[in-house]
Design a protein around this motif. Structure first.
Motif, PDB file in Angstrom:
ATOM      1  N   TYR A 183       0.840  -1.208   0.000  1.00  0.00           N
ATOM      2  CA  TYR A 183       0.000   0.000   0.000  1.00  0.00           C
ATOM      3  C   TYR A 183       0.870   1.250   0.000  1.00  0.00           C
ATOM      4  CZ  TYR A 183      -3.188  -3.622   1.591  1.00  0.00           C
ATOM      5  OH  TYR A 183      -3.897  -4.791   1.694  1.00  0.00           O
ATOM      6  N   THR A 184       0.234   2.384  -0.264  1.00  0.00           N
ATOM      7  CA  THR A 184       0.898   3.668  -0.079  1.00  0.00           C
ATOM      8  C   THR A 184       0.529   4.165   1.311  1.00  0.00           C
ATOM      9  OG1 THR A 184       0.875   4.238  -2.431  1.00  0.00           O
ATOM     10  CG2 THR A 184       1.026   6.058  -0.868  1.00  0.00           C
ATOM     11  N   LEU A 185       1.529   4.382   2.146  1.00  0.00           N
ATOM     12  CA  LEU A 185       1.288   4.836   3.515  1.00  0.00           C
ATOM     13  C   LEU A 185       1.773   6.269   3.683  1.00  0.00           C
ATOM     14  CD1 LEU A 185       2.514   1.690   5.503  1.00  0.00           C
ATOM     15  CD2 LEU A 185       0.201   2.195   4.694  1.00  0.00           C
ATOM     16  N   THR A 186       1.034   7.028   4.480  1.00  0.00           N
ATOM     17  CA  THR A 186       1.451   8.395   4.772  1.00  0.00           C
ATOM     18  C   THR A 186       2.518   8.384   5.860  1.00  0.00           C
ATOM     19  OG1 THR A 186      -0.181   8.731   6.543  1.00  0.00           O
ATOM     20  CG2 THR A 186      -0.888   9.204   4.275  1.00  0.00           C
ATOM     21  N   GLU A 187       2.987   9.567   6.197  1.00  0.00           N
ATOM     22  CA  GLU A 187       3.832   9.707   7.372  1.00  0.00           C
ATOM     23  C   GLU A 187       2.998   9.348   8.612  1.00  0.00           C
ATOM     24  OE1 GLU A 187       7.138  10.444   7.495  1.00  0.00           O
ATOM     25  OE2 GLU A 187       6.998  10.207   5.312  1.00  0.00           O
ATOM     26  N   PRO A 188       3.613   8.854   9.679  1.00  0.00           N
ATOM     27  CA  PRO A 188       2.831   8.472  10.863  1.00  0.00           C
ATOM     28  C   PRO A 188       2.197   9.670  11.559  1.00  0.00           C
ATOM     29  CG  PRO A 188       5.176   8.355  11.325  1.00  0.00           C
ATOM     30  CD  PRO A 188       5.052   8.593   9.846  1.00  0.00           C
ATOM     31  N   TYR A 189       1.016   9.458  12.109  1.00  0.00           N
ATOM     32  CA  TYR A 189       0.363  10.476  12.944  1.00  0.00           C
ATOM     33  C   TYR A 189       0.188   9.956  14.369  1.00  0.00           C
ATOM     34  CZ  TYR A 189      -3.847   7.731  11.868  1.00  0.00           C
ATOM     35  OH  TYR A 189      -4.757   6.709  11.713  1.00  0.00           O
ATOM     36  N   THR A 190       0.643   8.727  14.628  1.00  0.00           N
ATOM     37  CA  THR A 190       0.669   8.164  15.977  1.00  0.00           C
ATOM     38  C   THR A 190       1.983   7.426  16.160  1.00  0.00           C
ATOM     39  OG1 THR A 190      -1.697   7.679  15.711  1.00  0.00           O
ATOM     40  CG2 THR A 190      -0.631   6.845  17.691  1.00  0.00           C
ATOM     41  N   VAL A 191       2.657   7.705  17.259  1.00  0.00           N
ATOM     42  CA  VAL A 191       3.903   7.026  17.577  1.00  0.00           C
ATOM     43  C   VAL A 191       3.791   6.522  19.015  1.00  0.00           C
ATOM     44  CG1 VAL A 191       6.404   7.231  17.810  1.00  0.00           C
ATOM     45  CG2 VAL A 191       5.209   8.530  16.031  1.00  0.00           C
ATOM     46  N   SER A 192       3.890   5.202  19.183  1.00  0.00           N
ATOM     47  CA  SER A 192       3.676   4.635  20.512  1.00  0.00           C
ATOM     48  C   SER A 192       4.652   3.501  20.796  1.00  0.00           C
ATOM     49  CB  SER A 192       2.238   4.108  20.641  1.00  0.00           C
ATOM     50  OG  SER A 192       2.032   3.521  21.912  1.00  0.00           O
ATOM     51  N   PRO A 193       5.523   3.678  21.790  1.00  0.00           N
ATOM     52  CA  PRO A 193       6.423   2.591  22.168  1.00  0.00           C
ATOM     53  C   PRO A 193       5.690   1.563  23.026  1.00  0.00           C
ATOM     54  CG  PRO A 193       6.752   4.468  23.605  1.00  0.00           C
ATOM     55  CD  PRO A 193       5.750   4.898  22.570  1.00  0.00           C
ATOM     56  N   GLY A 194       6.319   0.432  23.222  1.00  0.00           N
ATOM     57  CA  GLY A 194       5.819  -0.497  24.222  1.00  0.00           C
ATOM     58  C   GLY A 194       6.163   0.039  25.597  1.00  0.00           C
TER      59      GLY A 194
END
Length: 274
Positions: free
Chosen positions: A128-139
């Motif tokens: 797929y074509t993915l955008t830049e992330p708008y959510t960043v979540s570590p464990g």
């Protein structure tokens, strides 16, 4: 920069480079009027229609859900994609779809993008074509508030954690040397942790923040985070690069003007957008 100008500038640039067709190019229509063939320019189609069709679950709290089960569609992802559409001067149309069929719906042209915490990974970037992330979540390594023995993943050696056996956090805990007690999900893991029946749990930080938002007096805390965070983006049909570029520019503006941080604070109590 205003929304319509973002679209116009990107469409013009694509045309100069010979990568876009004109706004009068043919497209195959569905009832929504924006379904595409592979030869269509996604940006041109959406601009011409004035509508961005979004695939989402509608049952995935706090990202995409109905308040009380019957209210308007709301959630973190819904607010972010709404802000993006406003930047692009587009109306929104939501198509609620179960997760197991959501990518098939995208491939079939039922919607232009998926807004549903699509994690970025190599396989999806290829398909797929993915955008830049708008959510960043570590464990996050989570323990009882009064626990002082565990401050890092290394401290899990010889300890007991509660993990869903199908999650990637199971492997993280096991690799760290923990004895893993299998649970059905987050709610059961927290219950065992608060009862003192396990020493810790490793889970997505967003899940923890959402839980703490609902129960601020909960007796648990984060003591460490993993180094490689999960990143979520909007997913588009392969080849929709021009539309993805427009969305990325909108996301950049929303980050710079504080909108993404504001939406994050609303749902999680801190900025999870970067």
């Amino acid at each position: 920069m205003s929304s319509r100008s973002v679209l116009s500038k990107l469409a013009a640039a694509a045309t100069v480079a010979g990568l876009a067709v004109t706004l009068s190019a043919c497209s195959a229509s569905t009832g929504s009027g924006t379904a595409s063939t592979d030869s269509d320019s996604a940006l041109d189609r959406v601009t011409e229609a004035g509508v961005l069709i979004v695939g989402t679950e509608g049952t995935y709290k706090p990202f995409s859900y109905h308040e009380g089960g019957a209210g308007d569609l709301t959630g973190y992802d819904i607010d972010v994609v709404t802000a993006v559409a406003e930047k692009l001067d587009l109306e929104l149309q939501f198509e609620e779809t179960q997760w197991d069929g959501i990518f098939a719906g995208l491939e079939a042209g039922r919607f232009d993008i998926i807004a549903n915490q699509v994690s970025i990974n190599d396989e999806r970037e290829e398909q797929y074509t993915l955008t830049e992330p708008y959510t960043v979540s570590p464990g996050a390594l989570i323990v009882a508030k009064d626990n002082t023995d565990i401050t890092s993943l290394e401290d899990l050696a010889g300890k007991t954690t509660a993990q869903s056996l199908t999650s990637n956090w199971y492997e993280v805990a096991e690799t760290a040397g923990a004895t893993v007690e299998g649970v059905e999900g987050w709610a059961q893991a927290v219950e065992l942790l608060e009862q003192g029946r396990v020493d810790a749990t490793v889970n997505d930080k967003l899940t923890f923040l959402d839980f703490l938002k609902q129960k601020p007096d909960a007796g648990i805390k984060i003591v460490a985070e993993t180094e490689d965070p999960s990143r979520s983006a909007f997913a588009l049909k392969k080849g929709s690069d021009d539309l993805a570029d427009a969305i990325n520019e909108a996301l950049t503006e929303l980050s710079e003007d504080g909108t993404l941080a504001e939406i994050s604070e609303k749902y999680f109590g801190e900025d999870v957008s970067k």
